[in-house]
Design a protein around this motif. Structure first.
Motif, PDB file in Angstrom:
ATOM      1  N   UNK A  53       0.829  -1.210   0.000  1.00 14.57           N
ATOM      2  CA  UNK A  53       0.000   0.000   0.000  1.00 14.57           C
ATOM      3  C   UNK A  53       0.868   1.266   0.000  1.00 14.57           C
ATOM      4  N   UNK A  54       1.924   1.251   0.785  1.00 13.07           N
ATOM      5  CA  UNK A  54       2.806   2.424   0.853  1.00 13.07           C
ATOM      6  C   UNK A  54       3.475   2.689  -0.485  1.00 13.07           C
ATOM      7  N   UNK A  55       3.954   1.637  -1.130  1.00 13.11           N
ATOM      8  CA  UNK A  55       4.599   1.817  -2.435  1.00 13.11           C
ATOM      9  C   UNK A  55       3.592   2.282  -3.479  1.00 13.11           C
ATOM     10  N   UNK A  56       2.380   1.727  -3.436  1.00 10.00           N
ATOM     11  CA  UNK A  56       1.386   2.069  -4.447  1.00 10.00           C
ATOM     12  C   UNK A  56       0.888   3.503  -4.320  1.00 10.00           C
ATOM     13  N   UNK A  57       0.858   4.032  -3.111  1.00  8.28           N
ATOM     14  CA  UNK A  57       0.355   5.397  -2.917  1.00  8.28           C
ATOM     15  C   UNK A  57       1.403   6.463  -3.190  1.00  8.28           C
ATOM     16  N   UNK A  58       2.633   6.051  -3.452  1.00  6.77           N
ATOM     17  CA  UNK A  58       3.692   7.034  -3.693  1.00  6.77           C
ATOM     18  C   UNK A  58       3.638   7.669  -5.065  1.00  6.77           C
ATOM     19  N   UNK A  59       3.181   6.926  -6.066  1.00  6.46           N
ATOM     20  CA  UNK A  59       3.136   7.478  -7.419  1.00  6.46           C
ATOM     21  C   UNK A  59       4.531   7.647  -7.998  1.00  6.46           C
ATOM     22  N   UNK A  60       4.649   8.608  -8.902  1.00 13.39           N
ATOM     23  CA  UNK A  60       5.923   8.841  -9.578  1.00 13.39           C
ATOM     24  C   UNK A  60       6.929   9.550  -8.676  1.00 13.39           C
ATOM     25  N   UNK A  61       6.485  10.588  -7.971  1.00 16.41           N
ATOM     26  CA  UNK A  61       7.410  11.401  -7.189  1.00 16.41           C
ATOM     27  C   UNK A  61       7.046  11.462  -5.715  1.00 16.41           C
ATOM     28  N   UNK A  62       6.113  10.664  -5.257  1.00 17.08           N
ATOM     29  CA  UNK A  62       5.822  10.551  -3.841  1.00 17.08           C
ATOM     30  C   UNK A  62       4.970  11.686  -3.305  1.00 17.08           C
ATOM     31  N   UNK A  63       4.637  11.538  -2.052  1.00 13.68           N
ATOM     32  CA  UNK A  63       3.819  12.544  -1.378  1.00 13.68           C
ATOM     33  C   UNK A  63       4.645  13.600  -0.660  1.00 13.68           C
ATOM     34  N   UNK A  64       5.971  13.465  -0.676  1.00 15.20           N
ATOM     35  CA  UNK A  64       6.843  14.441  -0.025  1.00 15.20           C
ATOM     36  C   UNK A  64       7.424  13.895   1.274  1.00 15.20           C
ATOM     37  N   UNK A  65       8.591  14.402   1.636  1.00 16.02           N
ATOM     38  CA  UNK A  65       9.252  13.958   2.860  1.00 16.02           C
ATOM     39  C   UNK A  65       8.385  14.280   4.079  1.00 16.02           C
ATOM     40  N   UNK A  66       8.200  13.297   4.928  1.00 14.44           N
ATOM     41  CA  UNK A  66       7.421  13.466   6.140  1.00 14.44           C
ATOM     42  C   UNK A  66       5.929  13.313   5.958  1.00 14.44           C
ATOM     43  N   UNK A  67       5.456  13.123   4.716  1.00 12.31           N
ATOM     44  CA  UNK A  67       4.016  13.077   4.456  1.00 12.31           C
ATOM     45  C   UNK A  67       3.484  11.658   4.339  1.00 12.31           C
ATOM     46  N   UNK A  68       4.223  10.671   4.816  1.00 12.45           N
ATOM     47  CA  UNK A  68       3.749   9.294   4.735  1.00 12.45           C
ATOM     48  C   UNK A  68       2.539   9.084   5.652  1.00 12.45           C
ATOM     49  N   UNK A  69       1.617   8.259   5.195  1.00  4.90           N
ATOM     50  CA  UNK A  69       0.437   7.910   5.980  1.00  4.90           C
ATOM     51  C   UNK A  69       0.633   6.577   6.694  1.00  4.90           C
ATOM     52  N   UNK A  70       1.338   5.647   6.041  1.00  8.64           N
ATOM     53  CA  UNK A  70       1.501   4.308   6.595  1.00  8.64           C
ATOM     54  C   UNK A  70       2.345   4.285   7.868  1.00  8.64           C
ATOM     55  N   UNK A  71       3.197   5.261   8.054  1.00  4.68           N
ATOM     56  CA  UNK A  71       4.039   5.253   9.259  1.00  4.68           C
ATOM     57  C   UNK A  71       3.264   5.666  10.516  1.00  4.68           C
ATOM     58  N   UNK A  72       2.022   6.095  10.355  1.00  7.23           N
ATOM     59  CA  UNK A  72       1.198   6.481  11.497  1.00  7.23           C
ATOM     60  C   UNK A  72       0.519   5.241  12.105  1.00  7.23           C
TER      61      UNK A  72
END
Length: 489
Positions: free
Chosen positions: A329-348
């Motif tokens: 899920x984390x890899x799939x939600x990143x897309x081409x360039x990601x959501x940005x540093x610190x903006x991960x949802x899965x680490x919560x």
């Protein structure tokens, strides 16, 4: 003669002399009757050219190749630019210092990027444990500083000293791995009894140093046997290398760390492959190790559940594949360039171990496909440089040690990334130089320092590095110009 006849003869002589002088001083293109001037009188050609008004730009000269105006210069063949770029890249890859710069640059970039991702991925976990947000980052940064010192020390050590460290390092590692199983000294983390408590927030995992010990000791053993021409006999190739490796594997498996045991097995097979083990012998050892691994997996429900999570897209009954699925899920939600540093949802709280085993998943979520491909490219460059060092050296110890370190780092990276992608079972091994963990970072950076030292020991690399010294470069690169008289007074 009458006077009038003599004067006529003198006039004719003057006319012929004037015509001869005119022909001598008149350019060939301007020979002939003089053009008329503005007043109708004849003027010299030079005056006509000077007095002609400038009516525009000069007519371009006709090409020399032919009368049709087309250039006859040969055109470059189609694809010549691509071939030229390929030749330049090939010459750059073949330079003596390519492996040296690749090892140094890729390892440092992986470590620095790992520090950034550890800080980003561990903040929420630290807050959950009632710690400061920089708790794990500070510990990893301290380990990276110590590891940088070890890498610098290893890169400056001569090969003889590296060989001398093999037996003391192996003895100390075995002693620490035995202490792990002593009650009151060893401690359990996530169900694995592989840690020694050092006081405060610091712990030590001796099995990580067992990888380095096996590489150095195995390389020294095989190099000495090769010098004595004993590797042609299978008993000298296997004994005592395989029994000692199995002893280390047994001590590791007593603590239940299957992932580290797989890495040690990969190092053993890499050393046997470099030593030129026959196919039958190699296949026999591989089959025996595979049988033991199958029995260890079959007798453990936890390992069987991890094996069943390969390619899972749902958490499954009892959330047995929760970690594997949320990594996808984390890899799939990143897309081409990601959501940005610190903006991960899965680490919560969704993804367990976001800063250790599954830090690659957080990297894909925050930096996207571009970030993950960059990490893969850095590991590929490091692996290529290690293979190049092992393949170009004439020293058998350097060949075995460089091949062992390359096998270690490459196999561990493949197992970790394969588990995150759902292609391999979750083995619980960190991503080398990238994941959180000082016990894994220190021996790995020391091993990278060994690779740098081996790359510097190449004769061509030595000569290239000597040319870069300031004194030598001035003496060899400056031009010697012979003074010539200028002709000035």
């Amino acid at each position: 003669m009458p006077a009038d006849e003599s004067s006529a003869a003198r006039g004719a002589d003057r006319s012929r002399a004037g015509a001869a002088i005119s022909r001598a001083f008149t350019p060939p293109l301007l020979a002939g009757p003089l053009p008329a001037g503005p007043a109708g009188r004849a003027e010299p050609a030079g005056l006509v050219l000077r007095n002609r008004p400038a009516t525009g730009a000069r007519r371009p000269a006709a090409p020399r190749g032919g009368g049709d105006g087309r250039s006859t210069a040969p055109r470059p063949p189609r694809g010549a630019g691509v071939r030229r770029m390929y030749e330049r890249a090939r010459r750059a890859w073949d330079r003596p210092l390519t492996a040296y710069y690749l090892i140094l640059g890729s390892s440092l970039l992986i470590t620095v990027l790992g520090l950034v991702m550890v800080y980003s991925a561990s903040m929420i976990k630290a807050l959950e444990l009632a710690k400061p947000g920089t708790y794990f980052f500070r510990k990893q940064f301290l380990a990276a500083v110590i590891g940088a010192g070890l890498m610098l020390l290893a890169s400056r050590m001569p090969v003889k000293l590296n060989r001398a460290l093999a037996y003391p390092l192996l003895t100390g590692t075995v002693f620490l791995m035995v202490l792990v199983q002593v009650p009151g000294i060893g401690m359990s983390v996530n169900g694995n009894q592989n840690w020694i408590y050092l006081g405060g927030p610091f712990q030590l995992q001796p099995s990580e140093f067992g990888k380095l010990a096996l590489v150095l000791w195995g390389a020294d053993l095989l190099a000495r046997k090769q010098d004595k021409r004993l590797l042609t006999q299978w008993k000298h190739m296997l004994v005592p290398l395989v029994p000692v490796a199995f002893m280390l594997l047994g001590l590791i498996m007593l603590g239940g760390d299957m992932g580290t045991a797989i890495i040690l097995t990969a190092i053993l097979f890499g050393l046997l492959w470099l030593a030129g083990a026959p196919t039958r012998l190699f296949a026999g050892v591989l089959a025996f190790a595979g049988l033991i691994g199958f029995l260890l997996i079959k007798t453990s429900p936890n390992r069987m559940s991890r094996l069943g999570c390969i390619g899972a897209s749902e958490p499954g009954p009892g959330d047995s594949c929760w970690q594997a699925v949320h990594g996808i899920y984390a890899l799939a939600s990143g897309g081409w360039f990601g959501s940005g540093l610190g903006a991960s949802v899965e680490k919560w709280g969704q993804l367990p171990e976001p800063h250790t085993d599954f830090i690659f998943a957080i990297t894909g979520e925050e930096l996207g496909l571009a970030g993950t491909l960059s990490v893969l490219a850095l590991f590929a460059a490091l692996g290529y440089a290690g293979i190049r060092v092992a393949g170009r050296t004439e020293d058998p110890f350097v060949r075995y040690a460089a091949g062992g370190v390359t096998t270690w780092i490459t196999a561990q990276a493949v197992i970790n990334i394969g588990a995150v992608l759902g292609l391999l079972p979750i083995a619980g091994v960190p991503l080398p130089l990238f994941s959180y963990g000082g016990s894994a970072l220190l021996p790995t950076m020391f091993a990278v320092g060994l690779m740098i030292a081996f790359a510097r020991e190449d004769p061509a690399a030595k000569a290239a590095l000597a040319m870069r010294r300031p004194g030598v470069r001035w003496k060899t690169m400056r031009r010697r110009v012979t003074k010539r008289p200028s002709g000035e007074r």
